[in-house]
Design an enzyme around this catalytic site. Structure first.
Site, short mmCIF file in Angstrom:
data_model
loop_
_atom_site.label_atom_id
_atom_site.label_comp_id
_atom_site.label_asym_id
_atom_site.label_seq_id
_atom_site.Cartn_x
_atom_site.Cartn_y
_atom_site.Cartn_z
N ARG A 1 53.37 30.17 -10.29
CA ARG A 1 54.34 30.37 -8.49
C ARG A 1 55.15 31.62 -7.83
O ARG A 1 54.51 31.83 -7.04
CB ARG A 1 55.43 29.47 -8.86
N HIS B 1 46.92 22.79 -3.11
CA HIS B 1 48.79 22.25 -3.86
C HIS B 1 49.45 21.22 -3.96
O HIS B 1 50.16 21.36 -2.95
CB HIS B 1 49.36 23.29 -3.13
N TYR C 1 55.64 21.12 15.64
CA TYR C 1 55.53 21.77 16.75
C TYR C 1 55.11 23.06 16.81
O TYR C 1 54.50 23.29 17.90
CB TYR C 1 57.31 22.06 17.37
#
Length: 1000
Positions: free
Chosen positions: A30, A76, A120
């Site tokens: 990570r 993931h 968007y």
């Protein structure tokens, strides 16, 4: 464990093991980047997922929601918001030094605004990211199974770009954290190549050696890094992997008038929230922590950052700046921790170790790629060998196949008869009949030869570690050529005894740097990061190009007589001038104002130094003002010269108060007069008349006289007249001038260039693309001679103006008359005139270059013929003069009275005009031999500034060349107006409308 069974465990041991597993998961999977490609697992999966979707730099954008879903579903299995935030950061130009995701939409801002919802925004890979992912299909890296064991994902990327140091990284793991600053790509690649060249002796390479290339961090938001202790702090950080740097924003001051100033912030330290900074300043001002602030506003836009802090009259600027640095994030500390994963384990790396790990990875990538290509080439060669056997035994192969029972029988017979492998036999059976043609058979032979050559090269490469390193170095140089750019963060090393608290503004901190300032046709202004002139295409040539330095004040002169003063340091740095900002964004210029001239001056003049700025209007008004009267950088316009109705300012010339000035009109008249005829005036004056203009005439240019300069007049039809300075007679101010040339009707002069022969300038055309020429592209001539074509124009096209690529520092560095110290060309230097047309790629075309080469050869031959003629004429003249002198001394009569009188003159006089410059050679010879030819003569030697009417010889004498100070009326039929300061020749009776002036 079986259901229903209970197992006793030691809680201490279980907690330790579970926490250790969790910690290693966070560290490895990570928080920390891999030292080879500089990416965390989530970043690597995002880039690979986009690559797998085909979102290359030249493809269309895809919705971010679709990309996030692809990454979540395949690689993931975590929260969608974390994946989207990681992808958005890869697209932020204020977070990444070289963005890896090309985002379309709102991906956040430096104010801390979050990205728009993933439904968007759209995204695709950048070209740099494509190069990081390239060659995945050539067995360059290892793959592992994904979380559900259904797909493969890369363990690391090939990374043709050293992403760890270039883009940096930050992350907090368990018990450790990483904070790697971004760096400049060009500097890092230079250090990598330096280490590659010394790979065999890399133990001798020190961090100090590498820091000759990697100067320090280079943050995407710019700023200034402050070096103390002679840079030892930064050296220690790169040597140990831990350290810190002090980072400041960029600040400069502007005058507001009435004794008030304002502070302008144009760059912030890395990762500083602009909105939070403004809130902090406002809070301190309200609470009394910052005294003297009267207004605070954010004027930032898409053109760049601009935070304005206005101060009142009683504010102490230095105290306010010190408080800003001390109490706000305007000065911050960036912690360096070069922690990354090496072989799956966290390691604290020095700069040298980080570079070495990356190079080892690239060498491995090149080796594995070469092995893959070699295996592929050998397989193809194996097939081609079988096809060659078949083609050499074509009839037998065809009969064998025709007699076979089936495919298996044919394959086995081919393998047995010709000792072929199964792969070769299958290739023969699958070969199309068209491959039997003679041409196709030749192609097979050629391909086989090429494959054998490829196999030899790859085998040689794999057997030579040095060759592998050379390939790595060449690929790194290609990446530098493709993506390297200028440094954004400036590094300032404090001198011994200097204190940081006393260095407040950018001007105080930054060393003097030579830059180019350019203004485009659309009113966009910008400066370069160094003294290299940027390229531009033919149609995007700027209207103003001016060389100056960052410690000077730049003055922008408008046609209405007003001017603006700005700091050169405050101008935005651009790669191309068309990327600049509008004038009204960086100066008080108004939208309707027209910029006509740039000039710069030091912020402080030495005691006793006097310098002036002479403004000239198109109606011929000349006004001289002292540089000391000009204000410093200010937010308000000031009057440089008053302008009469219907007139406008056209030029501004720097002078020393003792020079001569030259004005030229569009009808070909030129006047040269001493500057002392114009007295200094205040800023609100209009000036005095410089030249009498005939009807419908106006000025096209003005300049300060220098003897080594040439004058080039250019007409609308593309014709030019090049005249040496010596051919411009000195006259009194407000005369009609001398005739320099006679342009045809409708082809009046549009502009002039007055400079050294190597001066570059841009020719602006009405229809065609703009072109760059040099002054020596046209040969010299005499006044009133026929114009020579400067450029070839298409029917209907015409010249609209010229832009001088002006070295503004030449005046202040006392080197006017010389070319620039460094080559600052728009295109690579070619032959001469005709090569300088600039296509859109900024490079001269081959046809134009060939034409220029042919022209150069012809000019060279012509100059050689001229030189021989000149030499013969000069020798003849010297012999005649010598004989006359001898006879005069012995009392003998000379052959002619003219020759005897010529001998009275000094010996150096005839050679003086020819020594002005190359362009003056031909006219000078004509003048020196004019006695023998009995032609009319005009003074070509430069007259003295003050003595304009005093004769140099006794009355009645005549000479082929007039010495300095002679302005005798030339023996011409028609009188020439203004040939002497006293006005010895009457002006023509043509009525001239005299412009108004404040002082006559």
């Amino acid at each position: 464990m079986e259901i229903g069974l209970v197992k006793n465990v030691d809680i201490d041991q279980e907690m330790q093991q579970s926490y250790l597993d969790y910690a290693m998961s966070v560290i490895v999977a990570r928080a920390l980047p891999d030292a080879r490609d500089g990416l965390k697992p989530v970043q690597r999966r995002i880039l690979y997922g986009m690559y797998d979707m085909g979102l290359r730099a030249d493809s269309s954008y895809k919705k971010s929601a679709r990309i996030v879903g692809e990454v979540l579903g395949k690689y993931h299995p975590h929260g969608d918001q974390t994946v989207y935030e990681a992808m958005a950061r890869l697209a932020q130009d204020f977070s990444m030094r070289y963005a890896l995701v090309d985002g379309q939409g709102n991906f956040g801002s430096v104010d801390g605004d979050p990205p728009a919802a993933m439904r968007y925004t759209e995204a695709r890979l950048t070209p740099a990211a494509v190069d990081i992912l390239a060659q995945l299909d050539r067995d360059t890296i290892d793959f592992s199974r994904n979380f559900d064991d259904s797909l493969n994902e890369p363990d690391v990327l090939p990374a043709a770009i050293p992403n760890l140091l270039v883009n940096g990284a930050s992350g907090i793991a368990v018990g450790m954290a990483t904070s790697i600053p971004p760096h400049n790509l060009g500097e890092v690649i230079d250090a990598l190549n330096y280490l590659l060249e010394r790979w065999e002796i890399q133990e001798d390479v020190t961090v100090s050696d590498l820091m000759k290339f990697v100067k320090g961090p280079d943050f995407p938001t710019g700023g200034i890094i402050m070096h103390e202790n002679n840079g030892e702090d930064l050296l220690a950080a790169y040597a140990t992997g831990r350290g810190k740097v002090i980072l400041r924003g960029k600040i400069h001051l502007e005058e507001m008038g009435r004794g008030k100033n304002r502070i302008i912030i144009t760059e912030l330290p890395y990762q500083i929230n602009k909105a939070s900074l403004i809130e902090r300043i406002a809070e301190l001002a309200r609470e009394g922590g910052l005294d003297g602030i009267s207004d605070l506003r954010d004027e930032s836009d898409r053109q760049g950052m601009r935070i304005v802090i206005e101060l009142n009259k009683v504010a102490e600027t230095e105290n306010v700046l010190r408080d800003l640095y001390r109490r706000t994030p305007l000065q911050s500390t960036f912690r360096i921790s070069l922690l990354a994963l090496v072989d799956g384990e966290p390691h604290m790396l020095s700069l040298k170790q980080a570079l070495r790990v990356y190079l080892e990875h690239r060498i491995t990538v090149v080796r594995r790629r070469s092995e893959f290509d070699l295996a592929k080439a050998r397989a193809r060669a194996h097939i081609l060998e079988g096809l060659r056997v078949a083609l050499n035994n074509l009839d037998e192969v065809i009969n064998l196949i025709r007699k076979a029972q089936d495919v298996e029988d044919a394959r086995s017979k081919l393998m047995k008869r010709f000792k072929l492998t199964e792969i070769q036999a299958n290739a023969i059976l699958e070969m199309q009949l068209r491959r039997l043609a003679a041409l196709e058979r030749r192609k097979i032979e050629l391909e086989y030869k090429e494959v054998q050559d490829q196999i030899g090269e790859l085998e040689g490469l794999l057997h030579s570690p040095k060759k592998l390193r050379l390939v790595v170095g060449d690929e790194l140089k290609a990446m530098k050529a493709a993506y390297a750019d200028r440094r954004r963060t400036q590094i300032v090393a404090l001198k011994d005894g200097a204190e940081m608290r006393n260095l407040l503004t950018t001007t105080d901190l930054m060393p003097t740097q030579n830059v180019w300032v350019g203004v485009t046709e659309d009113g966009l202004i910008g400066r370069t990061a160094g003294d290299t002139l940027p390229r531009w295409s033919g149609r995007n040539a700027p209207r103003q190009v001016y060389a100056t330095n960052t410690h000077q004040t730049l003055y922008l002169v408008a046609s209405d007589g007003r001017a603006a003063a700005i700091s050169v340091q405050s101008l935005p740095e651009v790669e191309r001038f068309e990327d600049g900002v509008l004038l009204r964004k960086v100066s008080p210029f108004e939208e309707e104002q027209k910029l006509v001239q740039l000039f710069s001056a030091p912020t402080r003049l030495e005691d006793g130094e006097e310098h002036y700025i002479v403004t000239v209007s198109r109606a011929g008004l000349v006004k001289k003002s002292s540089i000391r009267d000009l204000p410093g950088p200010s937010t308000q316009l000031f009057w440089l010269a008053k302008v009469n109705p219907g007139d406008e300012i056209g030029w501004a010339v720097l002078t020393d108060g003792k020079s001569e000035l030259m004005l030229a009109t569009r009808k070909g008249m030129v006047i040269r007069f001493t500057e002392e005829d114009v007295r200094p005036m205040g800023l609100v004056a209009a000036g005095v008349n410089g030249i009498k203009l005939s009807q419908n005439d106006q000025l096209i240019g003005a300049a300060r006289i220098l003897p080594e300069f040439d004058l080039l007049l250019v007409g609308r039809d593309g014709k030019g007249w090049r005249l040496p300075t010596a051919q411009l007679p000195v006259q009194g101010r407000y005369g009609q001038g001398a005739i320099a040339c006679k342009p045809q009707a409708g082809a009046e002069l549009v502009s002039l260039v007055y400079s050294h022969p190597g001066q570059e300038f841009v020719i602006h055309l009405k229809d065609a693309a703009n072109k760059v020429e040099t002054l020596d592209a046209i040969s010299g001539g005499r006044r009133q001679s026929t114009g020579k074509p400067l450029i070839a124009l298409k029917p209907g096209d015409q010249v609209t103006g010229l832009t001088l690529i002006e070295d503004g520092m030449a005046y202040w560095e006392k080197r006017q008359g010389k070319a620039l110290k460094k080559v600052r060309r728009v295109a690579a230097p070619e032959a001469q005139a005709d090569q300088l047309a600039l296509p859109l790629d900024g490079q001269p075309g081959r046809k134009r270059a060939a034409a220029a080469s042919n022209k150069t050869i012809a000019d060279k031959a012509k100059s050689e013929r001229t030189a021989k003629t000149v030499k013969s004429a000069v020798a003849k003249t010297k012999a005649t003069t010598k004989a006359a002198a001898v006879k005069t001394e012995t009392g003998a009569k000379t052959p002619t009275q003219k020759t005897a009188k010529t001998a009275v003159k000094p010996k150096k006089a005839p050679a003086k005009p020819a020594a002005v410059n190359k362009g003056a050679t031909k006219p000078a010879v004509k003048s020196s031999t004019s006695t023998a030819k009995k032609t009319k003569t005009i003074a070509t030697a430069r007259p003295a500034a003050k003595s304009t009417t005093k004769p140099a010889a006794k009355p009645g004498t005549r000479s082929s060349t007039k010495p300095t100070g002679t302005t005798k009326k030339p023996a011409v039929k028609k009188p020439v107006a203004g040939t002497s300061k006293a006005g010895s020749t009457k002006a023509p009776k043509t009525p001239v409308k005299k412009p108004k002036s404040t002082t006559e």
